[in-house]
Each structure stands twice: as structure tokens, then as C-alpha cells.
Design a protein around this motif. Structure first.
Motif, PDB file in Angstrom:
ATOM      1  N   ILE A 324       0.876  -1.171   0.000  1.00 42.42           N
ATOM      2  CA  ILE A 324       0.000   0.000   0.000  1.00 42.42           C
ATOM      3  C   ILE A 324       0.912   1.220   0.000  1.00 42.42           C
ATOM      4  O   ILE A 324       1.631   1.474   0.972  1.00 42.42           O
ATOM      5  CB  ILE A 324      -0.935   0.020   1.227  1.00 42.42           C
ATOM      6  CG1 ILE A 324      -1.806  -1.245   1.235  1.00 42.42           C
ATOM      7  CG2 ILE A 324      -1.814   1.265   1.207  1.00 42.42           C
ATOM      8  CD1 ILE A 324      -2.679  -1.384   2.463  1.00 42.42           C
ATOM      9  N   ALA A 325       0.926   1.938  -1.113  1.00 41.97           N
ATOM     10  CA  ALA A 325       1.887   3.036  -1.252  1.00 41.97           C
ATOM     11  C   ALA A 325       1.332   4.124  -2.163  1.00 41.97           C
ATOM     12  O   ALA A 325       0.452   3.882  -2.986  1.00 41.97           O
ATOM     13  CB  ALA A 325       3.200   2.502  -1.811  1.00 41.97           C
ATOM     14  N   HIS A 326       1.874   5.328  -1.994  1.00 40.09           N
ATOM     15  CA  HIS A 326       1.482   6.449  -2.852  1.00 40.09           C
ATOM     16  C   HIS A 326       2.292   6.456  -4.147  1.00 40.09           C
ATOM     17  O   HIS A 326       1.907   7.107  -5.118  1.00 40.09           O
ATOM     18  CB  HIS A 326       1.673   7.775  -2.112  1.00 40.09           C
ATOM     19  CG  HIS A 326       0.688   7.986  -0.999  1.00 40.09           C
ATOM     20  ND1 HIS A 326      -0.635   8.302  -1.232  1.00 40.09           N
ATOM     21  CD2 HIS A 326       0.831   7.893   0.348  1.00 40.09           C
ATOM     22  CE1 HIS A 326      -1.267   8.418  -0.069  1.00 40.09           C
ATOM     23  NE2 HIS A 326      -0.403   8.171   0.903  1.00 40.09           N
ATOM     24  N   SER A 327       3.422   5.744  -4.142  1.00 37.55           N
ATOM     25  CA  SER A 327       4.248   5.690  -5.349  1.00 37.55           C
ATOM     26  C   SER A 327       4.989   4.360  -5.399  1.00 37.55           C
ATOM     27  O   SER A 327       5.153   3.680  -4.381  1.00 37.55           O
ATOM     28  CB  SER A 327       5.250   6.847  -5.367  1.00 37.55           C
ATOM     29  OG  SER A 327       6.158   6.735  -4.280  1.00 37.55           O
ATOM     30  N   LEU A 328       5.417   3.991  -6.590  1.00 37.21           N
ATOM     31  CA  LEU A 328       6.216   2.791  -6.794  1.00 37.21           C
ATOM     32  C   LEU A 328       7.548   3.193  -7.415  1.00 37.21           C
ATOM     33  O   LEU A 328       7.658   4.266  -8.022  1.00 37.21           O
ATOM     34  CB  LEU A 328       5.488   1.816  -7.726  1.00 37.21           C
ATOM     35  CG  LEU A 328       4.206   1.165  -7.207  1.00 37.21           C
ATOM     36  CD1 LEU A 328       3.609   0.265  -8.286  1.00 37.21           C
ATOM     37  CD2 LEU A 328       4.464   0.356  -5.944  1.00 37.21           C
ATOM     38  N   PRO A 329       8.565   2.351  -7.291  1.00 39.36           N
ATOM     39  CA  PRO A 329       9.850   2.681  -7.925  1.00 39.36           C
ATOM     40  C   PRO A 329       9.729   2.657  -9.444  1.00 39.36           C
ATOM     41  O   PRO A 329       8.782   2.093  -9.997  1.00 39.36           O
ATOM     42  CB  PRO A 329      10.771   1.563  -7.423  1.00 39.36           C
ATOM     43  CG  PRO A 329       9.854   0.427  -7.114  1.00 39.36           C
ATOM     44  CD  PRO A 329       8.601   1.055  -6.598  1.00 39.36           C
ATOM     45  N   SER A 330      10.677   3.260 -10.116  1.00 45.40           N
ATOM     46  CA  SER A 330      10.700   3.203 -11.581  1.00 45.40           C
ATOM     47  C   SER A 330      11.017   1.774 -12.006  1.00 45.40           C
ATOM     48  O   SER A 330      11.900   1.125 -11.434  1.00 45.40           O
ATOM     49  CB  SER A 330      11.765   4.153 -12.129  1.00 45.40           C
ATOM     50  OG  SER A 330      11.459   5.484 -11.789  1.00 45.40           O
ATOM     51  N   PHE A 331      10.291   1.294 -13.013  1.00 44.60           N
ATOM     52  CA  PHE A 331      10.505  -0.069 -13.482  1.00 44.60           C
ATOM     53  C   PHE A 331      11.345  -0.054 -14.755  1.00 44.60           C
ATOM     54  O   PHE A 331      11.160   0.805 -15.623  1.00 44.60           O
ATOM     55  CB  PHE A 331       9.170  -0.754 -13.760  1.00 44.60           C
ATOM     56  CG  PHE A 331       8.414  -1.136 -12.516  1.00 44.60           C
ATOM     57  CD1 PHE A 331       8.638  -2.358 -11.902  1.00 44.60           C
ATOM     58  CD2 PHE A 331       7.486  -0.273 -11.954  1.00 44.60           C
ATOM     59  CE1 PHE A 331       7.946  -2.717 -10.757  1.00 44.60           C
ATOM     60  CE2 PHE A 331       6.787  -0.619 -10.809  1.00 44.60           C
ATOM     61  CZ  PHE A 331       7.017  -1.846 -10.208  1.00 44.60           C
ATOM     62  N   PRO A 332      12.272  -1.015 -14.912  1.00 43.74           N
ATOM     63  CA  PRO A 332      13.085  -1.102 -16.135  1.00 43.74           C
ATOM     64  C   PRO A 332      12.218  -1.431 -17.348  1.00 43.74           C
ATOM     65  O   PRO A 332      11.051  -1.823 -17.217  1.00 43.74           O
ATOM     66  CB  PRO A 332      14.058  -2.250 -15.823  1.00 43.74           C
ATOM     67  CG  PRO A 332      14.000  -2.435 -14.340  1.00 43.74           C
ATOM     68  CD  PRO A 332      12.622  -2.048 -13.925  1.00 43.74           C
ATOM     69  N   ASP A 333      12.812  -1.333 -18.539  1.00 44.48           N
ATOM     70  CA  ASP A 333      12.041  -1.587 -19.757  1.00 44.48           C
ATOM     71  C   ASP A 333      11.806  -3.072 -20.002  1.00 44.48           C
ATOM     72  O   ASP A 333      11.109  -3.439 -20.947  1.00 44.48           O
ATOM     73  CB  ASP A 333      12.714  -0.941 -20.978  1.00 44.48           C
ATOM     74  CG  ASP A 333      14.141  -1.423 -21.200  1.00 44.48           C
ATOM     75  OD1 ASP A 333      14.572  -2.364 -20.492  1.00 44.48           O
ATOM     76  OD2 ASP A 333      14.830  -0.867 -22.074  1.00 44.48           O
ATOM     77  N   TRP A 334      12.386  -3.954 -19.160  1.00 50.11           N
ATOM     78  CA  TRP A 334      12.117  -5.386 -19.293  1.00 50.11           C
ATOM     79  C   TRP A 334      10.980  -5.841 -18.371  1.00 50.11           C
ATOM     80  O   TRP A 334      10.831  -7.028 -18.069  1.00 50.11           O
ATOM     81  CB  TRP A 334      13.368  -6.232 -19.045  1.00 50.11           C
ATOM     82  CG  TRP A 334      14.328  -5.751 -17.995  1.00 50.11           C
ATOM     83  CD1 TRP A 334      15.489  -5.063 -18.199  1.00 50.11           C
ATOM     84  CD2 TRP A 334      14.224  -5.945 -16.568  1.00 50.11           C
ATOM     85  NE1 TRP A 334      16.113  -4.809 -16.989  1.00 50.11           N
ATOM     86  CE2 TRP A 334      15.364  -5.344 -15.974  1.00 50.11           C
ATOM     87  CE3 TRP A 334      13.289  -6.560 -15.739  1.00 50.11           C
ATOM     88  CZ2 TRP A 334      15.595  -5.344 -14.600  1.00 50.11           C
ATOM     89  CZ3 TRP A 334      13.504  -6.561 -14.367  1.00 50.11           C
ATOM     90  CH2 TRP A 334      14.642  -5.961 -13.814  1.00 50.11           C
ATOM     91  N   VAL A 335      10.166  -4.885 -17.956  1.00 44.60           N
ATOM     92  CA  VAL A 335       9.011  -5.168 -17.096  1.00 44.60           C
ATOM     93  C   VAL A 335       7.736  -4.701 -17.787  1.00 44.60           C
ATOM     94  O   VAL A 335       7.714  -3.655 -18.434  1.00 44.60           O
ATOM     95  CB  VAL A 335       9.150  -4.449 -15.732  1.00 44.60           C
ATOM     96  CG1 VAL A 335       7.870  -4.575 -14.915  1.00 44.60           C
ATOM     97  CG2 VAL A 335      10.318  -5.016 -14.950  1.00 44.60           C
ATOM     98  N   SER A 336       6.660  -5.485 -17.660  1.00 42.87           N
ATOM     99  CA  SER A 336       5.345  -5.046 -18.125  1.00 42.87           C
ATOM    100  C   SER A 336       4.315  -5.344 -17.038  1.00 42.87           C
ATOM    101  O   SER A 336       4.652  -5.857 -15.974  1.00 42.87           O
ATOM    102  CB  SER A 336       4.954  -5.736 -19.440  1.00 42.87           C
ATOM    103  OG  SER A 336       4.655  -7.093 -19.210  1.00 42.87           O
ATOM    104  N   ASP A 337       3.060  -5.043 -17.328  1.00 48.08           N
ATOM    105  CA  ASP A 337       1.978  -5.194 -16.344  1.00 48.08           C
ATOM    106  C   ASP A 337       2.258  -4.348 -15.101  1.00 48.08           C
ATOM    107  O   ASP A 337       1.966  -4.757 -13.965  1.00 48.08           O
ATOM    108  CB  ASP A 337       1.780  -6.666 -15.950  1.00 48.08           C
ATOM    109  CG  ASP A 337       1.418  -7.540 -17.134  1.00 48.08           C
ATOM    110  OD1 ASP A 337       0.589  -7.099 -17.947  1.00 48.08           O
ATOM    111  OD2 ASP A 337       1.967  -8.646 -17.258  1.00 48.08           O
TER     112      ASP A 337
END
Length: 394
Positions: A324-337
Motif C-alpha cells: 500500500i503506497a502512494h508511489s512505486l519505484p521506476s521499473f526497467p524496460d524489461w518489465v510489463s503489467d
């Protein structure tokens, strides 16, 4: 008159991406409404009920469907529903959707057969296709024999358990469950196209051994494509998908899970009469969404084999604790969904809410060998795990 498509699936992202590659505009009803699916679709609705197949009983979902129908009439287009995962337990709900719009889906009869282990086992035996002994009566197994307990029509493997006294007390008289001989070996899957009469092989995958939850030893965590170098083996897979297609009248993109035991014998363990999760690993070589549509017109497309010098894999990262968070870390380009925020219960703020045990994202990797792809997936899973742990510490 133009045609638009409404994808209804537990997760609609892979089908939406394939549809876009084929030049179609789609709307989506699924459980996640993740960032990628939002970007791929004209509109999207997140369904949060217990069973996706019951979405029409939800006021917001029904209202969304009505808005889509009104829009299609106003724009002079026809809207057709593409049925994905989530209807295996209640396939009869597909016929209710048909009252509102045309449907692209296998028939209720076909889905019921594919998900009836006792009836399916008898039919496959007549075609010399191995299938683990299955029964609704535990006493059909001798006391020392190991067997699995499975939920009828369930998906994803999280529902499967090895026999144990505590679980038996809960499920022995529950008609939702059945018992199946435990075949040990390498778990694989095949993706294929079907037109009720014959089948076209797309690819074979080796499933990743589940490690994320000790309590879910059969959970689907991902797969890696494999090369078909053994002609005898590939010929047998062709025979199996063709016989299964004819027996159950399968159409479109479908999948079969199977096990290769230590003696090299193939055992079918599950049939997916809808696009399986692994089809996206072959999307680069063609427009499988278009192929899926063509199959329902009786046309079985010719398929060019995928690049044998490049293997692909995907892995699902599941939340180990509630996020439960207001933000998530940046995801690399090898991640989807990648998750999207949703309104909190007071509707005053947007938050990311992912309950423990639910998928967070999908990770991808490529390589020249199965081992290389698996190692890279594991490395990337660990990277995502560290990022998610940093959120939970905030």
C-alpha cells in the motif's frame, strides 16, 4: 461497418498488445487495468469482484458495457467480445454476454469438456494420449500413492496441493475439488492454433519451477521457450494437439500443459481452451490476435517458426506482503503489467494497493539457451524484489 473488440480476461494486456500489433482498437475489462493495458486500449474497466465471469452482475461493470455499446452504435461500428481467461469455472456466463454482442470464444460445451478431468481422461485414452488418473473419490487411490488435490476449473496452479491429512478433511466432501495422480517430471506447455479440425503448433515452453511461496508449490510463475530439436518428440506433440483439437472442437489460440516424466513419457495435465499466458512469447513472429480471429472463421494460418537462435522467457513477480503506497519505484524496460494506482475507499486520494499473493508485474528476458534465460529472469526477479522491499520499509 468497422469492428471494435472488447477483451474480457483476468489480464487483458497481452491480448490488447497483440490486437494493436494487428491494427485493431480494443477496450478491456480485466482485474488489473495496469499502466500498459491502459496505454494499449481505447478504454478500460477494472473488475474487482470474486469471479470475472460474473462481471455483468456488478453495477459499474454493466454500466461500462452499456456505454461501450452506445459508443459503437453512435460511431457506426460493431463491438465483439474476445473471451480470455477467467471463465473456466462458469463458462455458461459467456452465453449471457452473447445477448449483448457477438462473441469470439470456444463453446460452453468445449470449455466444459476441457475442464472435466474424468471425462477428458477417458476420451484421451481412446487416442493413446496419456493423462493422469483423476477421480472425485479419494478412496480410489491406495493409501501409499501420492496424489494432487485440484480445484475444478481453477487456473494458475495456486489451487493445487499435494495430498495431506489436514487438507483432505476440508476437501473430501467438497464437489469443487478432485484428486489426480501425481506425475513427477519436467512441466511444459504448448501454444497452438486450432480450427476444430486440425491444429498448427506455435511453440513449446518449459515452465519455471515455482519458488516464491512454500505454500504454493505449483503456482504458475513463468515459462521459457524451448527449441524443437527432437523430431520424434515434436511429431508426438503435433499428434496430441491435433487429436485434442478434434476431440474437443477447439478453435483459436489455445494451450496445453503437460509433463515429461523421467522415462520420457508425455502426460497431458491441463487444456486451456483460450489464449494461454505464454502466447505472448511468440508474438514477434506474427500477429497472433489476427490468427486467433481467423481460426474462428475456419482458417488455420500458416505459421513461420520463431527465431531458433533466440529464446524468450517471462516470469511473474508476486507480492510477498500487502503493498500500500502512494508511489512505486521506476521499473526497467524489461518489465510489463506495471500496476496503476486506484482510488482509495474515501475517493480522496490515489494509492497503489496490491494484496499479498497477487501479481505485481511481469519480467522478461532473452538468451541463446534455456539456462541463460532462466538465470537472467532470476537476476531480474531479485532486482524487483529489492525495489519492492524498499517500498514496504517506507
Amino acid at each position: 461497418m468497422s469492428v471494435e473488440y472488447l477483451i474480457i480476461s483476468e489480464s487483458g494486456r497481452a491480448l490488447a498488445a497483440s490486437a494493436k500489433n494487428a491494427g485493431y482498437e480494443v477496450s478491456v475489462i480485466d482485474r488489473y487495468a495496469d499502466r500498459d493495458t491502459v496505454a494499449l486500449s481505447r478504454s478500460i474497466h477494472r473488475y474487482e469482484g470474486l469471479h470475472l465471469a460474473d462481471f455483468l452482475n456488478d453495477i459499474e461493470s454493466y454500466s461500462y458495457l452499456q456505454k461501450l455499446i452506445k459508443y459503437s452504435v453512435k460511431s457506426g461500428s460493431n463491438i465483439t467480445a474476445i473471451i480470455g481467461s477467467g471463465f473456466e469455472k462458469r463458462p455458461e456466463q459467456i452465453e449471457i454476454i452473447r445477448k449483448y454482442m457477438p462473441i469470439i470464444s470456444n463453446s460452453v460445451k468445449t470449455i466444459n469438456l476441457a475442464k472435466d478431468p474424468m471425462k477428458l481422461g477417458k476420451l484421451l485414452a481412446k487416442k493413446s494420449i496419456n493423462y493422469p488418473f483423476s477421480t472425485i473419490n479419494k478412496n480410489d487411490f491406495c493409501s501409499e500413492k501420492e496424489f494432487l488435490i485440484k480445484e475444478l476449473g481453477a487456473m494458475g496452479g495456486g489451487h493445487v496441493s499435494v495430498n495431506s491429512n489436514s487438507l483432505l478433511r476440508k476437501t473430501l466432501f467438497d464437489k469443487k475439488y478432485y484428486y489426480q495422480e501425481y506425475i513427477k517430471g519436467t512441466v511444459c506447455s504448448v501454444v497452438f492454433l486450432a480450427n476444430q479440425k486440425t491444429a498448427q503448433l506455435i511453440g513449446i515452453n518449459e515452465l519455471i519451477k515455482p519458488t516464491q511461496f512454500l505454500t504454493k508449490p505449483f503456482l504458475y510463475e513463468g515459462a521459457v521457450t524451448v527449441n524443437l530439436q527432437d523430431k520424434k518428440f515434436s511429431d508426438e506433440i503435433y499428434r496430441i494437439i491435433t487429436e485434442v483439437t478434434k476431440l474437443s472442437k477447439l478453435s483459436g489460440l489455445c494451450g496445453i500443459d503437460f509433463i515429461i516424466n523421467k522415462s520420457g513419457i508425455i502426460y497431458i495435465i491441463d487444456i486451456n481452451p483460450r489464449p494461454p499466458a505464454t502466447f505472448e512469447l511468440y508474438e514477434d513472429e506474427g500477429h497472433l490476435f489476427q490468427n486467433h480471429l481467423d481460426c474462428f472463421q475456419g482458417r488455420l494460418p500458416e505459421y513461420i517458426p520463431h527465431n531458433l537462435n533466440k529464446l524468450k522467457g517471462h516470469a511473474i513477480y508476486y507480492a510477498k506482503k500487502d503493498i500500500i503506497a502512494h508511489s512505486l519505484p521506476s521499473f526497467p524496460d524489461w518489465v510489463s503489467d506495471i500496476p496503476a494506482p486506484k482510488k482509495s475507499k474515501n475517493n480522496l486520494e490515489m494509492k497503489y494497493e496490491i494484496l499479498a499473493g497477487n501479481p505485481v508485474c511481469t519480467i522478461y528476458a532473452e538468451g541463446v539457451s534455456t539456462t541463460e534465460v532462466k538465470n537472467l529472469l532470476n537476476q531480474r526477479l531479485n532486482e524487483i524484489e529489492l525495489s519492492i522491499k524498499s517500498i514496504n520499509k517506507l
